[in-house]
Scaffold this motif. Structure first.
Motif, PDB file in Angstrom:
ATOM      1  N   ARG A  79     -12.593   0.620  38.907  1.00  0.00           N
ATOM      2  CA  ARG A  79     -11.752   0.329  40.062  1.00  0.00           C
ATOM      3  C   ARG A  79     -11.889  -1.140  40.458  1.00  0.00           C
ATOM      4  NH1 ARG A  79     -14.081   3.473  43.457  1.00  0.00           N
ATOM      5  NH2 ARG A  79     -13.027   5.323  42.645  1.00  0.00           N
ATOM      6  N   ARG A  80     -13.122  -1.635  40.458  1.00  0.00           N
ATOM      7  CA  ARG A  80     -13.347  -3.025  40.862  1.00  0.00           C
ATOM      8  C   ARG A  80     -12.735  -3.992  39.853  1.00  0.00           C
ATOM      9  NH1 ARG A  80     -19.291  -5.562  42.427  1.00  0.00           N
ATOM     10  NH2 ARG A  80     -18.615  -7.740  42.613  1.00  0.00           N
ATOM     11  N   LEU A  81     -12.882  -3.702  38.570  1.00  0.00           N
ATOM     12  CA  LEU A  81     -12.323  -4.593  37.550  1.00  0.00           C
ATOM     13  C   LEU A  81     -10.802  -4.638  37.621  1.00  0.00           C
ATOM     14  CD1 LEU A  81     -14.640  -3.584  34.570  1.00  0.00           C
ATOM     15  CD2 LEU A  81     -14.555  -5.830  35.670  1.00  0.00           C
ATOM     16  N   ALA A  82     -10.187  -3.519  38.001  1.00  0.00           N
ATOM     17  CA  ALA A  82      -8.730  -3.482  38.130  1.00  0.00           C
ATOM     18  C   ALA A  82      -8.269  -4.148  39.425  1.00  0.00           C
ATOM     19  CB  ALA A  82      -8.247  -2.040  38.073  1.00  0.00           C
ATOM     20  N   ASP A  83      -8.919  -3.792  40.542  1.00  0.00           N
ATOM     21  CA  ASP A  83      -8.448  -4.270  41.842  1.00  0.00           C
ATOM     22  C   ASP A  83      -8.825  -5.721  42.105  1.00  0.00           C
ATOM     23  OD1 ASP A  83      -7.494  -1.738  42.178  1.00  0.00           O
ATOM     24  OD2 ASP A  83      -9.101  -1.081  43.526  1.00  0.00           O
ATOM     25  N   GLU A  84     -10.095  -6.060  41.868  1.00  0.00           N
ATOM     26  CA  GLU A  84     -10.561  -7.417  42.164  1.00  0.00           C
ATOM     27  C   GLU A  84     -10.413  -8.345  40.957  1.00  0.00           C
ATOM     28  OE1 GLU A  84     -14.479  -7.424  43.856  1.00  0.00           O
ATOM     29  OE2 GLU A  84     -14.091  -5.610  45.033  1.00  0.00           O
ATOM     30  N   GLY A  85     -10.683  -7.806  39.775  1.00  0.00           N
ATOM     31  CA  GLY A  85     -10.612  -8.642  38.574  1.00  0.00           C
ATOM     32  C   GLY A  85      -9.219  -8.784  38.007  1.00  0.00           C
ATOM     33  N   ARG A  86      -8.296  -7.889  38.432  1.00  0.00           N
ATOM     34  CA  ARG A  86      -6.915  -7.915  37.944  1.00  0.00           C
ATOM     35  C   ARG A  86      -6.822  -7.698  36.433  1.00  0.00           C
ATOM     36  NH1 ARG A  86      -4.297  -6.854  42.523  1.00  0.00           N
ATOM     37  NH2 ARG A  86      -4.803  -8.339  44.189  1.00  0.00           N
TER      38      ARG A  86
END
Length: 270
Positions: free
Chosen positions: A220-227
């Motif tokens: 989730r973090r890689l998708a949301d914050e890391g794009r």
């Protein structure tokens, strides 16, 4: 450049090569037994005597370089005016044999986090002919006295990195194709390394130690914050190791991960 320096240069550049050695000399010959020549795809260093011997050896060496499973080759040369070689006549009057030893590109592995599992894994991998990078933000984890057991008689070429603030900067120093294993003591550090690894071109596999709950949060973090898009995130493999080995002891996990890496090395060498 000495032949030892040439071999080291090829290894550092991750280029294949061949080490050519004069094995036996009978009668007159341009070089004595032990003379060496290192052959790369585009360059050569040293000499086994010049002329037809050397030219033929270079031709054969470059054929071996292009074969992923090349075996060593022993070549015989008669040096007289009755023998015409591919590159002319060499009539010193003797006979020479040369040994061609392939120098393949060795695998490279970078372990981030040299805690209980990381140290056990490093102990196993250090016994193999690879380039092994050990990185930890904690100085005591990579202190010389802690790593002595694996570096004193290591077969691997071991490089230790102490990066107290940004261990992900080490990723930029790694050679193309390096396999990365992320197993630090800090989930925030793991997450930063995952993000940075996905942004580092030409790495090999990327493995992350941890539970399914940890990976759900990371995705989730890689998708949301890391794009990062889903296909890019899927480059990270977790859990790591062979699925049939389920023990949780550090040494057991290390054996499982090492075995999986060895299978990866075999696939790459074909």
């Amino acid at each position: 450049m000495t032949w030892t320096a040439a071999v080291a240069r090829l290894r550092a550049c991750r280029e294949p090569g061949v080490l050519v050695t004069v094995v036996t000399v009978r009668g007159h010959a341009p070089r004595k037994a032990g003379a060496k020549l290192v052959v790369g795809r585009t360059g050569t260093w040293g000499s086994v005597g010049g002329g037809n011997i050397e030219a033929v050896a270079i031709d054969r060496a470059r054929e071996l370089i292009e074969k992923p499973d090349a075996e060593p080759v022993l070549m015989e040369f008669a040096l007289n005016d009755k023998v015409t070689g591919r590159h002319g006549v060499q009539c010193c009057g003797g006979a020479v044999s040369v040994f061609l030893e392939p120098l393949p590109v060795v695998p490279a592995v970078a372990i981030f986090g040299i805690g209980h599992v990381g140290l056990e894994l490093a102990r196993i991998l250090a016994r193999h002919d690879i380039d092994l990078h050990l990185t930890d933000s904690r100085a005591d984890m990579i202190a010389a006295e802690r790593l002595d057991a694996l570096t004193v008689d290591a077969v691997a070429q071991v490089t230790v990195h102490h990066t107290p603030l940004l261990p992900e900067e080490v990723l930029e120093e790694l050679a193309p194709g390096t396999h990365v294993l992320i197993m630090t003591h800090d989930h925030a550090e793991d997450a930063a390394l995952c993000d940075a690894a996905l942004r580092t071109p030409a790495l090999g596999s990327i493995g992350l130690i941890g539970s399914s709950a940890k990976w759900t949060r990371f995705r989730r973090r890689l998708a949301d914050e890391g794009r990062h898009d889903p296909a890019t995130i899927d480059r990270i493999r977790t859990p790591i190791g062979l699925p049939g080995i389920t023990g949780k002891e550090p040494a057991t996990i290390a054996v499982s991960v090492a075995a999986d890496l060895l299978l990866t090395f075999q696939r790459e060498s074909r």
